[in-house]
Motif scaffolding. Sequence first.
Motif, PDB file in Angstrom:
ATOM      1  N   GLY A  18      -0.192   2.181 -11.771  1.00 23.66           N
ATOM      2  CA  GLY A  18      -0.666   2.935 -10.610  1.00 23.66           C
ATOM      3  C   GLY A  18      -1.993   3.658 -10.751  1.00 23.66           C
ATOM      4  N   LYS A  19      -2.818   3.234 -11.705  1.00 26.33           N
ATOM      5  CA  LYS A  19      -4.136   3.866 -11.861  1.00 26.33           C
ATOM      6  C   LYS A  19      -4.952   3.819 -10.584  1.00 26.33           C
ATOM      7  N   SER A  20      -5.086   2.600 -10.015  1.00 29.04           N
ATOM      8  CA  SER A  20      -5.965   2.461  -8.858  1.00 29.04           C
ATOM      9  C   SER A  20      -5.451   3.278  -7.686  1.00 29.04           C
ATOM     10  N   THR A  21      -4.138   3.311  -7.515  1.00 28.29           N
ATOM     11  CA  THR A  21      -3.566   4.086  -6.413  1.00 28.29           C
ATOM     12  C   THR A  21      -3.817   5.576  -6.622  1.00 28.29           C
ATOM     13  N   LEU A  22      -3.660   6.045  -7.844  1.00 27.96           N
ATOM     14  CA  LEU A  22      -3.939   7.455  -8.119  1.00 27.96           C
ATOM     15  C   LEU A  22      -5.425   7.751  -7.868  1.00 27.96           C
ATOM     16  N   ILE A  54      -5.625  -6.658  -9.865  1.00 24.38           N
ATOM     17  CA  ILE A  54      -5.826  -6.025 -11.163  1.00 24.38           C
ATOM     18  C   ILE A  54      -7.238  -5.479 -11.244  1.00 24.38           C
ATOM     19  N   THR A  55      -7.445  -4.530 -12.143  1.00 21.33           N
ATOM     20  CA  THR A  55      -8.766  -3.991 -12.367  1.00 21.33           C
ATOM     21  C   THR A  55      -9.378  -4.711 -13.561  1.00 21.33           C
ATOM     22  N   VAL A  56     -10.608  -5.167 -13.421  1.00 18.05           N
ATOM     23  CA  VAL A  56     -11.278  -5.887 -14.496  1.00 18.05           C
ATOM     24  C   VAL A  56     -12.442  -5.067 -15.045  1.00 18.05           C
ATOM     25  N   ILE A 134       7.522   8.593  -8.861  1.00 19.56           N
ATOM     26  CA  ILE A 134       8.799   9.311  -8.873  1.00 19.56           C
ATOM     27  C   ILE A 134       9.560   9.088  -7.568  1.00 19.56           C
ATOM     28  N   ASP A 135       8.884   8.487  -6.573  1.00 24.75           N
ATOM     29  CA  ASP A 135       9.576   8.199  -5.302  1.00 24.75           C
ATOM     30  C   ASP A 135      10.500   6.986  -5.408  1.00 24.75           C
ATOM     31  N   LEU A 136      10.339   6.176  -6.454  1.00 24.98           N
ATOM     32  CA  LEU A 136      11.176   4.974  -6.567  1.00 24.98           C
ATOM     33  C   LEU A 136      12.638   5.345  -6.781  1.00 24.98           C
TER      34      LEU A 136
HETATM   35  P1  GTP Z   1      -4.339  -2.510 -12.703  1.00 25.43           P
HETATM   36  O1  GTP Z   1      -5.565  -2.245 -11.907  1.00 25.43           O
HETATM   37  O2  GTP Z   1      -3.947  -3.961 -12.647  1.00 25.43           O
HETATM   38  O3  GTP Z   1      -4.373  -1.994 -14.066  1.00 25.43           O
HETATM   39  O4  GTP Z   1      -3.121  -1.767 -11.928  1.00 25.43           O
HETATM   40  P2  GTP Z   1      -3.046  -0.242 -11.570  1.00 25.43           P
HETATM   41  O5  GTP Z   1      -2.464   0.484 -12.720  1.00 25.43           O
HETATM   42  O6  GTP Z   1      -4.345   0.212 -11.019  1.00 25.43           O
HETATM   43  O7  GTP Z   1      -1.930  -0.217 -10.448  1.00 25.43           O
HETATM   44  P3  GTP Z   1      -2.083  -0.070  -8.881  1.00 25.43           P
HETATM   45  O8  GTP Z   1      -2.626   1.236  -8.489  1.00 25.43           O
HETATM   46  O9  GTP Z   1      -2.757  -1.303  -8.385  1.00 25.43           O
HETATM   47  O10 GTP Z   1      -0.542  -0.062  -8.475  1.00 25.43           O
HETATM   48  C1  GTP Z   1       0.343  -1.116  -8.798  1.00 25.43           C
HETATM   49  C2  GTP Z   1       1.451  -1.190  -7.769  1.00 25.43           C
HETATM   50  O11 GTP Z   1       2.263  -0.012  -7.815  1.00 25.43           O
HETATM   51  C3  GTP Z   1       0.937  -1.277  -6.336  1.00 25.43           C
HETATM   52  O12 GTP Z   1       1.747  -2.173  -5.635  1.00 25.43           O
HETATM   53  C4  GTP Z   1       1.101   0.157  -5.803  1.00 25.43           C
HETATM   54  O13 GTP Z   1       1.289   0.183  -4.418  1.00 25.43           O
HETATM   55  C5  GTP Z   1       2.329   0.622  -6.547  1.00 25.43           C
HETATM   56  N1  GTP Z   1       2.339   2.088  -6.723  1.00 25.43           N
HETATM   57  C6  GTP Z   1       1.360   2.863  -7.237  1.00 25.43           C
HETATM   58  N2  GTP Z   1       1.736   4.177  -7.235  1.00 25.43           N
HETATM   59  C7  GTP Z   1       2.995   4.216  -6.709  1.00 25.43           C
HETATM   60  C8  GTP Z   1       3.923   5.281  -6.427  1.00 25.43           C
HETATM   61  O14 GTP Z   1       3.681   6.455  -6.651  1.00 25.43           O
HETATM   62  N3  GTP Z   1       5.108   4.910  -5.900  1.00 25.43           N
HETATM   63  C9  GTP Z   1       5.428   3.608  -5.623  1.00 25.43           C
HETATM   64  N4  GTP Z   1       6.610   3.352  -5.093  1.00 25.43           N
HETATM   65  N5  GTP Z   1       4.579   2.604  -5.865  1.00 25.43           N
HETATM   66  C10 GTP Z   1       3.384   2.881  -6.395  1.00 25.43           C
END
Ligand code: GTP
Length: 593
Positions: A18-22, A54-56, A134-136
Amino acid sequence: YPVESIRNFSIIAHVDHGKSTLADRLLEITGTIAKTHHNKQVLDKLQVERERGITVKAQSASLFYSHEGANYLLNLIDTPGHVDFSYEVSRSLSACQGVLLVVDANEGIQAQTVANFYLAFEAQLAIIPVINKIDLKNADPERVEKQIEKLFDIPIDECVRISAKQGTNVEKVLQKVIEKIPPLKALVFDSTFDHYRGVIANIALFGGEIQKGHKVVSAHTKKRYEVNEVGILTPNEQPTHKLYAGQVGYLIAGMKEVTEAQIGDTLFLYKQPVEPLPGFKSAKPMVFAGMYPVDQTEYNNLKSALERLTLNDSSVTVHRDSSLALGAGWRLGFLGLLHMEVFNQRLEQEYNMSVIVTAPTVPYKAVLSSAKLIKEYRKAEITIINPAQFPDKLSVSEYLEPTVLGTIVTPQEYIGKILCDRRAVQKDMLYIDEHRVILKYLFPLNEIVVDFYDALKSLSSGYASFDYEDAGYQAADLIKMDILLNGNPVEELATIIHNDKAYATGKFLCERLKDAIPRQLFEIAIQAAIGKKIIARETLKAYRKNVVAKCYGGDITRRMKLLKRQAEGKKLMRKIGNVEVPRDAFIRVLKRQ
Ligand code: GTP
């Protein structure tokens, strides 16, 4: 912004935690980007990143944040998560003083969580554990906090529990950044090429300030430039009047040649030379492959595309190479197979180039015994990155292969399944909680390079994770195997392999090739050979003539359409002797699934 109100930090995590989402949420909270539901992985700018999710490339952005009456400038540097890209991670970390270590509340600590933690720990950065998702329904933050305490020795109360997706507690993360990460300065870390503006260097200022009109000198090339523009990254370039010590931003200074902007270079003001900053540890390619234009007239276009793309991805090494069958081309070194695929995809999508890629090989070594060869190479130990240069057994006293120390984190029930047939030697095993173990194995690099990661994921239904580090060379009984189509060697598929695996691999490649090549008007013999000895064979039967005849005929426009489609299809074909092979067949053949 005075230095004491600047924080440079990175987000590190295992893939998909979830890095990118954060990062999206942090950009929103600080008002860097508007809050809409379209903000999905804003920092993932490359098309390949969006498509593969994914992040590259590490991206960066400056966040402005006010807290308890004080204003802060927080420079966020995003990092990739996949094993192949840990070079990008360590590069990003050298520009930071602290990290957010994101761990999925359901999956817990994974192999790259461990690898990334140690990268940050060794760089002596402040580490803030963030438990995400934590919402999962199945989230178990307590268990994850215990893992973090046990493995990393970080007290449970330092962890922040969040949901990046829903925004829960994300504000707390920003406060932790201000509290825990020390203010300081950083270093030069990236550069990209823009068709109109030339080279854009992403820089971090250690001292002084810089603005339009200043003259700067590259410590690496000694060339002098006048600065045209400076600015910050939000995450797109936004011009500013000046950049100050401690800031991360970009600089455009009329560098036209891609080779002028070396990542890790130091720039200083004209007539005020400084001691260059320690550059980055150079990345070590693990996988080599030949790359050739489909059509030799495209050679120069491909050359300039490669130069531009490697400027943006300095971990790729490039050597000129040529082959009888494929003409003039290059031998490229990559960090791993995914890195190689991503690079090809970027060539196609961003530069519109189609290329022929040969089977990947790891860097083998040979200790020569033939006086003639030693004289020719001017040394007794050579590195072989091209199967065409594999020296004969008679002129060699020993072959050596590269090895890696692999870390696997997996639920215990999968342990048995995971390692069959990879020539692995177990080195260590540690339970991290009641269900999961960390295993350490010594692997020959060539056993894991092509498909281990994918195989591990599917064997363990996605639950196991993997990371590896270099572990030097070991002696190995190696041979070169050729693949022949009606007696003509397929240069793309020549490989160096371990003797014990020759028969199985030869048989496997012939079978897979039989499926990947369409039937033609004549019978095709598909053979694997070691020298003159054939070790495996498959036969692809000819088309029955009337099947072809049926396709033609009909009215003239339909016939023209079919001919046009056929001509387009031909471009995607490679002719070996008189056999036509789809260009993408080889990569498909090499993957075992
Ligand atoms: P890379 O860029 O490949 O390293 O991935 P990442 O770590 O940046 O993950 P990314 O933010 O793309 O999230 C991966 C998946 O997890 C996505 O489908 C998001 O929607 C989901 N996700 C991220 N944060 C949360 C969260 O807090 N809750 C839930 N339920 N899903 C989340």
